[in-house]
Design a protein around this motif. Structure first.
Motif, PDB file in Angstrom:
ATOM      1  N   ALA A 156       0.831  -1.212   0.000  1.00 23.15           N
ATOM      2  CA  ALA A 156       0.000   0.000   0.000  1.00 23.15           C
ATOM      3  C   ALA A 156       0.863   1.258   0.000  1.00 23.15           C
ATOM      4  O   ALA A 156       0.557   2.233  -0.701  1.00 23.15           O
ATOM      5  N   ALA A 157       1.954   1.240   0.781  1.00 23.81           N
ATOM      6  CA  ALA A 157       2.833   2.416   0.850  1.00 23.81           C
ATOM      7  C   ALA A 157       3.481   2.695  -0.503  1.00 23.81           C
ATOM      8  O   ALA A 157       3.702   3.854  -0.877  1.00 23.81           O
ATOM      9  N   ALA A 158       3.764   1.638  -1.249  1.00 25.42           N
ATOM     10  CA  ALA A 158       4.429   1.793  -2.550  1.00 25.42           C
ATOM     11  C   ALA A 158       3.560   2.536  -3.562  1.00 25.42           C
ATOM     12  O   ALA A 158       4.087   3.139  -4.502  1.00 25.42           O
ATOM     13  N   THR A 159       2.230   2.519  -3.369  1.00 24.13           N
ATOM     14  CA  THR A 159       1.357   3.195  -4.341  1.00 24.13           C
ATOM     15  C   THR A 159       1.624   4.698  -4.390  1.00 24.13           C
ATOM     16  O   THR A 159       1.314   5.355  -5.378  1.00 24.13           O
ATOM     17  N   LYS A 174       2.231   8.774  -7.682  1.00 23.88           N
ATOM     18  CA  LYS A 174       1.709  10.145  -7.617  1.00 23.88           C
ATOM     19  C   LYS A 174       2.116  11.041  -8.791  1.00 23.88           C
ATOM     20  O   LYS A 174       1.257  11.688  -9.411  1.00 23.88           O
ATOM     21  N   PRO A 175       3.410  11.130  -9.156  1.00 21.92           N
ATOM     22  CA  PRO A 175       3.752  12.017 -10.276  1.00 21.92           C
ATOM     23  C   PRO A 175       3.078  11.617 -11.582  1.00 21.92           C
ATOM     24  O   PRO A 175       2.660  12.476 -12.371  1.00 21.92           O
ATOM     25  N   HIS A 176       2.954  10.309 -11.815  1.00 25.22           N
ATOM     26  CA  HIS A 176       2.281   9.829 -13.043  1.00 25.22           C
ATOM     27  C   HIS A 176       0.788  10.180 -13.005  1.00 25.22           C
ATOM     28  O   HIS A 176       0.198  10.543 -14.022  1.00 25.22           O
ATOM     29  N   PHE A 177       0.187  10.077 -11.820  1.00 17.10           N
ATOM     30  CA  PHE A 177      -1.228  10.409 -11.646  1.00 17.10           C
ATOM     31  C   PHE A 177      -1.465  11.886 -11.959  1.00 17.10           C
ATOM     32  O   PHE A 177      -2.400  12.244 -12.697  1.00 17.10           O
ATOM     33  N   GLY A 181      -4.790   7.670   0.193  1.00  9.79           N
ATOM     34  CA  GLY A 181      -4.863   9.000   0.798  1.00  9.79           C
ATOM     35  C   GLY A 181      -3.978  10.026   0.134  1.00  9.79           C
ATOM     36  O   GLY A 181      -4.276  11.225   0.153  1.00  9.79           O
ATOM     37  N   TRP A 182      -2.883   9.579  -0.475  1.00 13.66           N
ATOM     38  CA  TRP A 182      -1.957  10.508  -1.129  1.00 13.66           C
ATOM     39  C   TRP A 182      -2.599  11.242  -2.305  1.00 13.66           C
ATOM     40  O   TRP A 182      -2.105  12.298  -2.729  1.00 13.66           O
ATOM     41  N   THR A 183      -3.717  10.714  -2.824  1.00 20.43           N
ATOM     42  CA  THR A 183      -4.387  11.400  -3.948  1.00 20.43           C
ATOM     43  C   THR A 183      -4.983  12.730  -3.512  1.00 20.43           C
ATOM     44  O   THR A 183      -5.286  13.573  -4.359  1.00 20.43           O
TER      45      THR A 183
END
Length: 476
Positions: free
Chosen positions: A99-102, A106-109, A129-131
């Motif tokens: 889960a942490a690796a997701t 972020k930069p690609h998203f 949550g990082w989204t």
């Protein structure tokens, strides 16, 4: 980004977590969005290894949806290469690093979001949550999807805010839920890290991170409906700053197949069920979800219990064939039992006219699917919030029976006798008969909730309108 004035129709972004139980409801939500508002655009984010499942699940509406692949992180410590979904993890102990690796996506998203037409709002999984940071950066409202009931959410909050986990001595000592004095639970009804007296470690850190991201988001999308959880929904809305939209049951967005598509045969397990229906026989469905880790000793007890019960059953097993001891079990039950080792369409099974009961782990998706199909449940929770769901099924909704452990503990070992007793009671007993009546009433309510004019239908319309209006008035 393009000016919002060039995009008069709502545009919704969905980003499910990489787990079948999290993904499937959001794919159903995509269908509901398309059906609910003419001209709505839906963009869904996934990863290369998960894309085939998305494409197959949405094959009939794929022309109306944009699917975007994001590269999944490689070289995650402990996680075998190529795994991009939790149901393929060798052990759920690897969940925290997975889960942490997701976050590395972020930069690609953000690059992909920047290339899209204006977005009215995004709904991303609670485990992503990082989204929120990406959404804030691009001025897109983020709503959160957690695949949980209102019941499990508000009971957990009531118990933890009162510090009852710390105050309770024994793991199976019952205590009253402060905000709901008619409810009694135990420490064993909660999973780590919530049940830990001094929670710490990677899983606790991850959970806290997601909770902080959730309370700072714009709302919660809930896979439930008003008639099912009115008391608990009202409690949530009274005591939370975060607005919620109950728009379920999401599984009703995709009607179960009555017949296979042209030039395609029914799966072998459906043909097997057809034979039982033709003979006027009824079947128990047995499945414990895609994440539960069941010991070889417990599997043996399930086998013996099912064999002794003398009921007809279809059992979906995740475990490799070699882990089920070759003792002639399948041969002995071949005339009334079938073991399936492939991915199945659970809704299609539950909707089959031969189905009379479901021996289930009580994952929230499975509970809702069972309700929608009017099939009562033998509740055997395994992990996460499933123990609370099981209490709701048996004690609140009264649509099932509880599988009892040999020592009476909530998380105790279940012997064959416990399996046999619960299965017989569900399929043949008075409690099962009453549960069948009650689940039919709830099934009718669920169907009405998502129909035009129903409570969930109206809530989804409000959600779309509220955030699309904000986008029009405040161009990105």
């Amino acid at each position: 980004m393009m000016s919002s004035h060039h995009n008069p129709n709502p545009h919704v972004v969905l980003f499910p977590f990489m787990s079948k139980g999290h993904t499937i409801p959001l794919l159903h939500l995509a269908r509901l969005l398309l059906r609910r508002r003419r001209g709505v655009a839906v963009t869904i984010f996934t990863t290369p290894a998960n894309r085939p499942f998305f494409s197959k699940s949405l094959s009939d509406v794929l022309h109306s949806i944009s699917l975007i692949d994001l590269p999944f992180p490689e070289n995650i410590p402990g996680v075998p290469p190529g795994i991009q979904s939790t149901d393929k993890l060798p052990s759920m102990s690897l969940f925290p690093p997975f889960a942490a690796a997701t976050k590395l996506m972020k930069p690609h998203f953000e690059t992909a979001l920047n290339s899209l037409p204006p977005v009215s709002f995004m709904i991303t999984d609670g485990f992503l949550g990082w989204t929120l940071d990406s959404a804030n950066k691009l001025r897109i409202p983020r709503l959160v999807y957690f695949g949980m009931s209102y019941f499990s959410s508000v009971v957990s909050r009531s118990v933890t805010s009162a510090g009852l986990i710390v105050k309770t001595n024994g793991d199976d000592e019952p205590f009253t839920v402060p905000d709901f004095p008619w409810l009694s639970v135990t420490r064993n009804d909660f999973d780590a890290p919530f049940r830990d007296r001094e929670p710490k470690g990677p899983l606790f850190d991850f959970v806290m991170e997601q909770m902080v991201a959730t309370v700072n988001s714009h709302g919660l999308v809930v896979n439930s409906f008003s008639d099912l959880e009115h008391v608990y929904m009202e409690s949530y809305n009274r005591n939370s700053l975060l607005k919620s939209w109950p728009v379920g049951p999401l599984c009703l967005a995709e009607p179960p197949r009555k017949n296979p598509p042209e030039n395609q045969e029914s799966p072998s397990y459906i043909k097997w069920l057809d034979q039982f229906h033709e003979q006027g026989k009824q079947v128990l469905y047995v499945a414990f979800g895609s994440q539960a880790e069941i010991s070889p000793e417990q599997l043996e007890e399930i086998k013996v219990g099912l064999e002794k019960s003398a009921v007809n059953f279809l059992w979906v097993v995740r475990t490799h064939e070699s882990e089920l001891r070759a003792d002639g079990f399948e041969h002995r039950v071949k005339n009334r039992g079938l073991l399936v080792r492939e991915w199945v369409n659970q809704r299609e099974i539950l909707a089959h006219p031969s189905l009379k009961g479901f021996l289930s782990h009580c994952g929230w998706n499975s509970v809702l699917e069972s309700i929608c199909a009017a099939v009562p449940i033998a509740a055997w929770p395994m992990m996460a919030e499933q123990h609370l769901n099981a209490r709701m099924v048996v004690e609140e909704m009264k649509i099932g029976v509880r599988v009892e452990s040999s020592d009476g503990s909530v998380r105790g070992f279940v012997k064959a006798e416990g399996v046999e007793k619960a299965v017989r009671e569900l399929m043949e007993g008075e409690i099962g008969k009453n549960a069948r009546k009650k689940v039919k009433e709830l099934s009718d309510s669920a169907i009405n909730a998502v129909k035009e004019g129903g409570s969930s239908w109206l809530k989804l319309g409000e959600l779309i309108d509220e955030f699309h209006a904000k986008m029009i008035n405040n161009p990105q």
